[in-house]
Design a protein around this motif. Structure first.
Motif, PDB file in Angstrom:
ATOM      1  N   GLY A 193       4.995  -4.504  -3.330  1.00 53.53           N
ATOM      2  CA  GLY A 193       4.605  -3.195  -3.842  1.00 53.53           C
ATOM      3  C   GLY A 193       3.162  -2.838  -3.587  1.00 53.53           C
ATOM      4  O   GLY A 193       2.730  -1.720  -3.889  1.00 53.53           O
ATOM      5  N   LEU A 194       2.400  -3.785  -3.019  1.00 58.22           N
ATOM      6  CA  LEU A 194       1.001  -3.525  -2.685  1.00 58.22           C
ATOM      7  C   LEU A 194       0.916  -2.887  -1.291  1.00 58.22           C
ATOM      8  O   LEU A 194       1.892  -2.873  -0.537  1.00 58.22           O
ATOM      9  CB  LEU A 194       0.203  -4.823  -2.725  1.00 58.22           C
ATOM     10  N   LEU A 195      -0.254  -2.381  -0.963  1.00 52.10           N
ATOM     11  CA  LEU A 195      -0.462  -1.761   0.340  1.00 52.10           C
ATOM     12  C   LEU A 195      -1.046  -2.783   1.314  1.00 52.10           C
ATOM     13  O   LEU A 195      -1.902  -3.595   0.945  1.00 52.10           O
ATOM     14  CB  LEU A 195      -1.399  -0.561   0.225  1.00 52.10           C
ATOM     15  N   SER A 196      -0.578  -2.721   2.550  1.00 51.60           N
ATOM     16  CA  SER A 196      -1.051  -3.644   3.580  1.00 51.60           C
ATOM     17  C   SER A 196      -2.362  -3.132   4.175  1.00 51.60           C
ATOM     18  O   SER A 196      -2.386  -2.159   4.933  1.00 51.60           O
ATOM     19  CB  SER A 196      -0.006  -3.773   4.692  1.00 51.60           C
ATOM     20  N   ASN A 197      -3.460  -3.773   3.824  1.00 52.89           N
ATOM     21  CA  ASN A 197      -4.765  -3.369   4.345  1.00 52.89           C
ATOM     22  C   ASN A 197      -4.835  -3.506   5.863  1.00 52.89           C
ATOM     23  O   ASN A 197      -5.465  -2.693   6.543  1.00 52.89           O
ATOM     24  CB  ASN A 197      -5.877  -4.206   3.697  1.00 52.89           C
ATOM     25  N   LYS A 198      -4.174  -4.535   6.394  1.00 53.32           N
ATOM     26  CA  LYS A 198      -4.201  -4.760   7.838  1.00 53.32           C
ATOM     27  C   LYS A 198      -3.552  -3.604   8.587  1.00 53.32           C
ATOM     28  O   LYS A 198      -4.119  -3.087   9.562  1.00 53.32           O
ATOM     29  CB  LYS A 198      -3.482  -6.067   8.164  1.00 53.32           C
ATOM     30  N   ASP A 230      -3.747   1.500  11.691  1.00 59.60           N
ATOM     31  CA  ASP A 230      -3.313   2.873  11.921  1.00 59.60           C
ATOM     32  C   ASP A 230      -4.477   3.860  11.863  1.00 59.60           C
ATOM     33  O   ASP A 230      -4.500   4.858  12.594  1.00 59.60           O
ATOM     34  CB  ASP A 230      -2.239   3.265  10.895  1.00 59.60           C
ATOM     35  N   THR A 231      -5.440   3.589  11.000  1.00 60.75           N
ATOM     36  CA  THR A 231      -6.638   4.441  10.964  1.00 60.75           C
ATOM     37  C   THR A 231      -7.382   4.359  12.289  1.00 60.75           C
ATOM     38  O   THR A 231      -7.822   5.381  12.834  1.00 60.75           O
ATOM     39  CB  THR A 231      -7.577   4.026   9.816  1.00 60.75           C
ATOM     40  N   GLN A 232      -7.496   3.158  12.832  1.00 59.47           N
ATOM     41  CA  GLN A 232      -8.172   2.999  14.115  1.00 59.47           C
ATOM     42  C   GLN A 232      -7.380   3.685  15.221  1.00 59.47           C
ATOM     43  O   GLN A 232      -7.970   4.242  16.158  1.00 59.47           O
ATOM     44  CB  GLN A 232      -8.352   1.509  14.437  1.00 59.47           C
ATOM     45  N   ASN A 249       1.795   9.207   5.050  1.00 55.66           N
ATOM     46  CA  ASN A 249       2.658   8.122   5.520  1.00 55.66           C
ATOM     47  C   ASN A 249       2.537   6.878   4.638  1.00 55.66           C
ATOM     48  O   ASN A 249       2.756   5.752   5.095  1.00 55.66           O
ATOM     49  CB  ASN A 249       2.271   7.777   6.971  1.00 55.66           C
ATOM     50  N   VAL A 250       2.184   7.076   3.371  1.00 54.37           N
ATOM     51  CA  VAL A 250       1.845   5.967   2.475  1.00 54.37           C
ATOM     52  C   VAL A 250       2.972   4.938   2.350  1.00 54.37           C
ATOM     53  O   VAL A 250       2.726   3.724   2.289  1.00 54.37           O
ATOM     54  CB  VAL A 250       1.453   6.501   1.081  1.00 54.37           C
ATOM     55  N   GLU A 251       4.222   5.407   2.317  1.00 51.73           N
ATOM     56  CA  GLU A 251       5.359   4.489   2.129  1.00 51.73           C
ATOM     57  C   GLU A 251       5.418   3.412   3.199  1.00 51.73           C
ATOM     58  O   GLU A 251       5.914   2.309   2.960  1.00 51.73           O
ATOM     59  CB  GLU A 251       6.670   5.277   2.104  1.00 51.73           C
ATOM     60  N   GLU A 252       4.891   3.700   4.382  1.00 55.04           N
ATOM     61  CA  GLU A 252       4.934   2.747   5.493  1.00 55.04           C
ATOM     62  C   GLU A 252       4.022   1.549   5.275  1.00 55.04           C
ATOM     63  O   GLU A 252       4.147   0.533   5.965  1.00 55.04           O
ATOM     64  CB  GLU A 252       4.546   3.448   6.800  1.00 55.04           C
ATOM     65  N   TYR A 253       3.103   1.653   4.333  1.00 49.50           N
ATOM     66  CA  TYR A 253       2.119   0.582   4.143  1.00 49.50           C
ATOM     67  C   TYR A 253       2.435  -0.301   2.940  1.00 49.50           C
ATOM     68  O   TYR A 253       1.694  -1.249   2.665  1.00 49.50           O
ATOM     69  CB  TYR A 253       0.717   1.194   4.009  1.00 49.50           C
ATOM     70  N   LYS A 254       3.523  -0.011   2.251  1.00 56.78           N
ATOM     71  CA  LYS A 254       3.898  -0.821   1.088  1.00 56.78           C
ATOM     72  C   LYS A 254       4.549  -2.135   1.526  1.00 56.78           C
ATOM     73  O   LYS A 254       5.427  -2.145   2.383  1.00 56.78           O
ATOM     74  CB  LYS A 254       4.848  -0.043   0.182  1.00 56.78           C
ATOM     75  N   THR A 255       4.105  -3.225   0.933  1.00 56.50           N
ATOM     76  CA  THR A 255       4.702  -4.527   1.202  1.00 56.50           C
ATOM     77  C   THR A 255       5.826  -4.780   0.205  1.00 56.50           C
ATOM     78  O   THR A 255       6.076  -3.976  -0.701  1.00 56.50           O
ATOM     79  CB  THR A 255       3.646  -5.634   1.067  1.00 56.50           C
TER      80      THR A 255
END
Length: 298
Positions: free
Chosen positions: A167-172, A177-179, A158-164
């Motif tokens: 173009g970076l990934l949203s750590n928050k 989602d991991t939790q 689901n990587v595309e859902e975390y792109k800001t």
């Protein structure tokens, strides 16, 4: 388990990678061993079925894989809120059905319709975008990235859902989602950074199921979802599957374990040598009927 009683004198019980007890087999019963394995009395192997199948959401029509021998002219329907089992002998090409639906195996003929709309599913990426998810049979070789952490294994589909926008990934969002996967799947892990390969088989499988649920699929396909998992974890996974069905997801389960199919499904599609031999209502069928259908095209 029967082999242990036949050839062993003592038995050592492990739970979640920890030693529980070592005892002589004499005087022990199957139920007492299971209780030690799961840490509690297990009064039933399968949860009470409370899902209610509704309207048809998936239609598979005359599905045939390109490279033979494989599936030929397979047709069936799946309803919202239904758990459809797939049974068959070794070599019946059960796995080929879900691989062809998911696009990892090319088809030469047939249609896949989701809510009346034809889905091409030419590869796994397209299938995911169309609302399909596949938990593969070989968890260690094709399901997990054993040396990588829970976060990566939870989010990789689901990587595309975390792109800001940058173009970076949203750590928050990734952390959130991991939790969610850990909490909703009841994964026993020290933390997000734990290597998934260090978890028990049951917890690995829960992470994989959680990974696919993050893609918000309409159709969840599970190939041997409880293979190599202890009886306690099996029950928890059955509960997860049942809860998904109650949320109107369409569930397809391939299993070599006849009691599992009879205990969790609503209907069973029986495969024989790459062909659909019949679909039976679980509550009205028997192991004998299923085995007779499985031998139809041998």
């Amino acid at each position: 388990m029967e082999e242990i009683f036949a050839i062993c004198d003592d038995i050592t019980i492990l739970r979640d990678g920890q030693w529980v007890d070592t005892r002589p087999l004499e005087g022990l019963t199957m139920d007492s061993i299971i209780s030690m394995m799961v840490g509690r009395e297990l009064t039933q192997r399968f949860p009470e079925k409370s899902n209610v199948p509704k309207e048809t959401i998936l239609e598979v029509q005359h599905l045939t894989a390109l490279n033979q021998p494989s599936i030929q002219d397979v047709s069936f329907e799946l309803k919202a809120g239904e758990i459809l089992g797939v049974a068959g002998l070794v070599g019946s090409k059960r796995t080929d059905i879900v691989e062809t639906i998911f696009g990892v195996r090319e088809r030469s003929e047939g249609k896949i319709l989701l809510n009346g709309k034809e889905m091409r599913n030419r590869d796994a990426h397209e299938a995911i975008n169309n609302g399909f998810a596949l938990v593969t049979e070989e968890r260690r070789s094709t399901g997990i990235y054993g040396n990588l952490d829970i976060t990566f294994n939870s989010l990789v589909a689901n990587v595309e859902e975390y792109k800001t926008k940058s173009g970076l990934l949203s750590n928050k969002k990734m952390k959130s989602d991991t939790q969610w996967v850990i909490d909703s799947m009841s994964v026993k892990t020290p933390g997000h950074e734990t290597a998934i390969g260090s978890l028990s088989g049951g917890n690995q499988q829960k992470v994989i199921i959680g990974r696919w649920l993050l893609t918000q699929p309409e159709i969840l396909m599970l190939d041997e979802p409880t293979r190599g998992i202890d009886v306690g974890a099996k029950f928890e996974i059955y509960q997860l599957i049942l809860e998904l069905a109650k949320k109107n997801k369409g569930i397809i389960i391939i299993s070599s374990e006849m009691p599992e199919l009879l205990g969790i499904t609503d209907r069973i599609l029986v495969m024989s040598n790459g062909r659909a031999a019949g679909v039976v209502e679980t509550k009205n069928t028997t192991q004998t009927e299923i085995l007779e259908l499985a031998s139809r095209y041998l």
